[in-house]
Design a protein around this motif. Structure first.
Motif, PDB file in Angstrom:
ATOM      1  N   HIS A  46       8.763  -3.299   4.481  1.00 21.86           N
ATOM      2  CA  HIS A  46       7.263  -3.638   4.327  1.00 21.86           C
ATOM      3  C   HIS A  46       7.141  -3.909   2.703  1.00 21.86           C
ATOM      4  O   HIS A  46       6.945  -3.007   2.169  1.00 21.86           O
ATOM      5  CB  HIS A  46       6.474  -2.756   4.923  1.00 21.86           C
ATOM      6  N   HIS A  48       5.302  -6.648  -0.328  1.00 23.14           N
ATOM      7  CA  HIS A  48       4.731  -7.860  -0.831  1.00 23.14           C
ATOM      8  C   HIS A  48       5.342  -8.591  -2.029  1.00 23.14           C
ATOM      9  O   HIS A  48       5.124  -8.217  -3.182  1.00 23.14           O
ATOM     10  CB  HIS A  48       3.453  -7.517  -1.204  1.00 23.14           C
ATOM     11  N   HIS A 323       2.509   0.841   9.208  1.00 25.31           N
ATOM     12  CA  HIS A 323       1.907   2.071   8.647  1.00 25.31           C
ATOM     13  C   HIS A 323       1.840   3.130   9.630  1.00 25.31           C
ATOM     14  O   HIS A 323       2.730   4.198   9.388  1.00 25.31           O
ATOM     15  CB  HIS A 323       0.664   1.870   7.776  1.00 25.31           C
ATOM     16  N   ASP A 386       5.883  -0.793   0.846  1.00 25.56           N
ATOM     17  CA  ASP A 386       4.766  -1.560   0.504  1.00 25.56           C
ATOM     18  C   ASP A 386       4.828  -1.727  -0.949  1.00 25.56           C
ATOM     19  O   ASP A 386       3.500  -1.798  -1.529  1.00 25.56           O
ATOM     20  CB  ASP A 386       3.822  -0.548   1.073  1.00 25.56           C
TER      21      ASP A 386
HETATM   22 ZN    ZN Z   1       1.272  -3.938   2.758  1.00 27.62          ZN
END
Ligand code: ZN
Length: 486
Positions: A46, A48, A323, A386
């Motif tokens: 996960h 970005h 999450h 994340d």
């Molecule tokens: Zn995220």
């Protein structure tokens, strides 16, 4: 483990015992790492990627300890698409906490517009040129919250060249951390063209599984469908069921402990999600990812997935909850029953435990970041970071899984939810691959599998060691090509 691995055309051809360390032999190269251990390439499921690239491309003011230092760094900053972008200033670290004036900022940046966000991102310093672009006027440089909206609107979309550079920077950061593959979340369709060109020209050093932004059905509007590739595979869509705990927008079944007036925000109803999942399944998407943090949001997502699974036409589609932070005990088993996978970020637990204690009361805290309970119930758990919200360092994630000790805490937080070294390593390798459907080709060291390796100078299963990527990653190899070496 120690091993001598022979690689042909990017795949493992043979694995031989080696008593002294790791040797990787390809058609053209031999890489020898005495005393080092080889693992299947680490996956962050996960991330970005463009967000990290953007972060790395901006001027960092996090450690600037005076106003003068901020001004000096801004003076020498290289503009991105015509703007100077900076992040992280924090005046509470300065001796003299006075913010720079508009005149002082204009003096160092001239006619180049400036956007410099504070560490909390809720306020920013802008210069006169930025105000002209945004068609706003102010006598001070400090803009807060809604006042920033016209400035945001004036920021140029990144050019293809800027995007390429940001993706390159982010990928270089990944291989430095030993990461061979990422699941890139909430991807804008226009980024894919840049990534595709990089993949086809051999300039993509890691593998990317893309989950395209789909909250507003962008994939349907833009005609984006799943597509396959060795380095870039567009494999899923991404939606949001709720917000986040810190801003009290995570959707809870009962009000927040520290604000009885709210239960958070529902961003999509069960019906909306069900309809959207149905459409995605019909279009052939192999994986669906839905962000859910609060216990009510997690339940809503399970209800939507269960409705689609129940019709029997989506047995092999990967249903992910991103999450899955706060899961009611009744829902843990339902996740297993409907083969819904949990995609968790263990470092969030370390960063947010004390905040979670304020937002949630005692019992609900017990349902937070419940990795052991999920695994014991038979739920599949894959892991990520994340980034850039957290550090990309996967070893920080493994450490959080194993030790669960937030900064400033003397003991593990909800110690019964710790998982073992073996489980933590699996969550970042084979089990992470299973959340995009690639576990049949990657994630274990086996003949015929892809030659993606993370090589470290410590034994990751040695319980006595706490490591970070900067001190343990020796080399990162993707498809038999060495992409990083310390
Ligand atoms: Zn995220």
């Amino acid at each position: 483990m120690f091993a001598e691995i022979h690689v042909e055309r990017g795949r493992i051809r043979a694995i031989l015992p080696c008593l002294t360390g790791t040797i990787i032999r390809t058609e053209t190269d031999t890489f020898t790492y005495p005393g080092c251990h080889v693992y299947p390439g680490i996956v962050d499921n996960h991330v970005h990627l463009v967000g990290l690239g953007e972060h790395l491309s901006m001027v960092s003011l996090h450690d600037a300890c005076s106003r003068d230092e901020v001004l000096t760094r801004l003076r020498s900053a290289e503009p991105i698409d015509g703007w100077v972008r900076a992040v992280g200033w924090n005046e509470t670290l300065w001796d003299d906490q006075r913010l720079p004036t508009l005149d002082e900022l204009d003096a160092v940046t001239g006619d180049v517009p400036l956007y410099a966000s504070r560490i909390d991102t809720h306020s920013a310093l802008v210069n006169s040129a930025a105000m002209r672009h945004a068609r706003v006027q102010s006598s001070t440089a400090l803009f807060i919250d809604e006042d920033l909206e016209p400035i945001f609107a004036a920021l140029p979309a990144p050019s293809e060249e800027t995007l390429r550079r940001m993706i390159e920077r982010a990928c270089a950061e990944c291989v430095r951390h030993g990461i061979t593959e990422v699941h890139d979340m909430n991807v804008a369709v226009e980024w894919l063209e840049v990534m595709r060109k990089m993949a086809e020209s051999g300039r993509l050093p890691i593998r990317i599984q893309s989950f395209v932004a789909a909250h507003h059905r962008q994939w349907q509007q833009l005609g984006q469908l799943p597509s396959g590739g060795e380095l870039l595979r567009v494999c899923g869509i991404k939606m949001f069921a709720d917000g986040a705990l810190g801003s009290r927008s995570a959707l809870l079944r009962s009000p927040y402990a520290d604000d009885a007036s709210t239960c958070g925000r529902e961003l999509l109803s069960v019906e909306e999600m069900t309809e959207h999942i149905d459409d995605a399944v019909m279009a052939g998407w192999p994986a669906i990812a839905i962000h859910a943090i609060g216990d009510a949001a997690v339940r809503n997502v399970i209800d939507a997935y269960a409705a689609v699974r129940g019709r029997g036409n989506a047995d092999d589609v990967i249903f992910r909850i991103e999450h899955a932070q706060h899961v009611h005990p009744d829902d843990v088993k339902r996740m297993a029953d409907f083969t819904i996978v949990a995609c968790v970020q263990p470092t969030h637990c370390i960063s947010d435990a004390s905040m979670a204690e304020q937002r949630l009361d005692g019992e609900r805290c017990q349902w937070s970041y419940r990795w052991r309970s999920l695994l014991d119930a038979g739920v599949h758990v894959g892991a990520g970071s994340d980034f850039p919200i957290e550090s990309p360092d996967p070893f920080a994630g493994m450490n959080a899984f194993i030790r669960r000790t937030p900064r400033g805490y003397a003991a593990p937080w909800n110690a019964h939810e710790c998982i073992t070294h073996e489980e933590a390593l699996k969550a970042f390798t084979i089990d992470a691959h299973a959340t995009s459907g690639m576990e049949y080709r990657r994630g274990i060291l086996n003949v015929g599998y892809d030659a993606d390796f993370t090589i470290t100078d410590v034994d990751l299963l040695d319980a006595s060691k706490v490591v970070s990527s900067s001190d343990c990653v020796v080399a990162t190899i993707v498809g038999g090509i060495r992409r990083f070496e310390r």
